[in-house]
Design a protein around this motif. Sequence first.
Motif, short mmCIF file in Angstrom:
data_model
loop_
_atom_site.label_atom_id
_atom_site.label_comp_id
_atom_site.label_asym_id
_atom_site.label_seq_id
_atom_site.Cartn_x
_atom_site.Cartn_y
_atom_site.Cartn_z
N ASN A 1 29.73 26.95 30.46
CA ASN A 1 29.87 26.18 31.70
C ASN A 1 30.12 27.08 32.91
N GLU A 2 30.89 28.14 32.70
CA GLU A 2 31.13 29.09 33.79
C GLU A 2 29.82 29.76 34.21
N LYS B 1 27.67 27.48 36.29
CA LYS B 1 28.09 27.44 37.70
C LYS B 1 27.46 28.59 38.48
N GLU B 2 27.42 29.79 37.88
CA GLU B 2 26.81 30.95 38.54
C GLU B 2 25.31 30.72 38.76
N LYS C 1 24.77 28.32 41.64
CA LYS C 1 24.99 28.94 42.96
C LYS C 1 23.69 29.58 43.46
#
Length: 475
Positions: A350-351, A354-355, A358
């Motif tokens: 999930n992290e 997010k990247e 972006k």
Amino acid sequence: QQQQQQQNNVIDNKNKNNTGKEILFSQKQKLLILRKVGDWTVKKIAKISSSRIVDLVTSLIENDIFEDVSTNAQIEDIIRKLIELISFDEKNIDTEKKIEILKNSLEEKGMYGALTAYYKIHKNHSMVINYYLKSNQKRDVYKYIFGTIADSKSRLHEHTGNVAIYEIKKAIKQHTYELAEVDITSMAELVNTHYSDLHSYIVESLEKNPKLLLDYLLKMIKLANSSPVTYLDQNGEHQDVVTSHDHERCLHLLGEYSPHQVFEFLNQNANYKLELAMKICHNNEILDGYAYLKERTGDNMIALQLLLYSMTLSFKNLAKSILIQSNSYEDEICDSKRINLNKQSLTFKNESLKEVMKAVALCERTSHLNAEESENHNLWFLLLDALVYPTSQIKKKYQTATIISNSNKKSEEEKQQLEQIQKKDVNTKNNSLTFQEVLALKLFSSCLTFYCDSVLSRMTTYIPLHNIFTEMIDE
């Protein structure tokens, strides 16, 4: 009532021990009154004088009574009820002396709830706040403060209303740090709503705890964004409570103590110097924040490359987590097709998403604002390549690999077979993988495929799908 008064007179005149010390109440009387007070029937006992009630409270906080009730909290609650029955209008020097002794005893016993009740009756707001902060009901202090302010503003035409607001302000200045530790959100709301002129003082008071100051500034900036508040300076001019200096101070603290919040802060706020923000991001290696600022200056390609590098770093953390998970399985389990990511690996997945998003958001903003199709095209395909190429390489690696057992109990026959294969093809040794490594590559590949799908679903809004496939096949 007459009988009770006669009994009180007998106790006052006769009950003394051998040393001459007065016995205020017997143990039996204490327990009786405790029971009555606990049932909220104390007023039905008798019309006891304030002096007698003070004597009773003083007696109740002696050590011997602690053994006869369940908890100290129960005693404190009973004492608080008794204090509320004292008539402080009586001008009696003897009673006043007893009350001073009582207050000292309550302080020694740590019965701050009872002292809070006493000072509430006297409307000594500063002392009420002081003892709230010492008690176990610290969070109730803001309920008291906001309630007192609301009541005082409804009586501003009276002198007492203005006095109360002033005393609360004085208490806030005296206990700024303690109040901030209890609830920083309520502190910010209090300043933003009622005491905007205290903002600078609070910032200065919280400097000894940078993290607490950071929380306060973030709350104040958020409140200012939704409902800006001003105050009158010495020249009678309106000034913003939250200034650009506060934004920059907050940005400095974020860079040092919470760099993962910088990107969001830069997106939601613009009241800062661009050069200063870029310096903070550069010095603290905040890639996504620096990329956002580069985008604001028009360097979209550099911005995307920074985001892709940040994305790659997140992929490495994901890959490590997946490998650790895979190494915990036996060969037979690794060969199963029903293994999913564990909780920790899902967090890293999930992290990483997010990247990826972006970078997608940057491409979308550029496509909306930039008329040059070539730059938009280059940005989108640079992002897509960063996902498609490693996905294909990973699949190729595990699809062409020679799978070997990771067990320490390999038979001699298996070892000989492996050595013969490696002699025939020297490249085989470099492409020999354990069951655990193959599982890790498959799980990681599925994550990258998921990211590719996410990018394609957004990319097709700006570039036709057949154009995307045509270019990918050509390459």
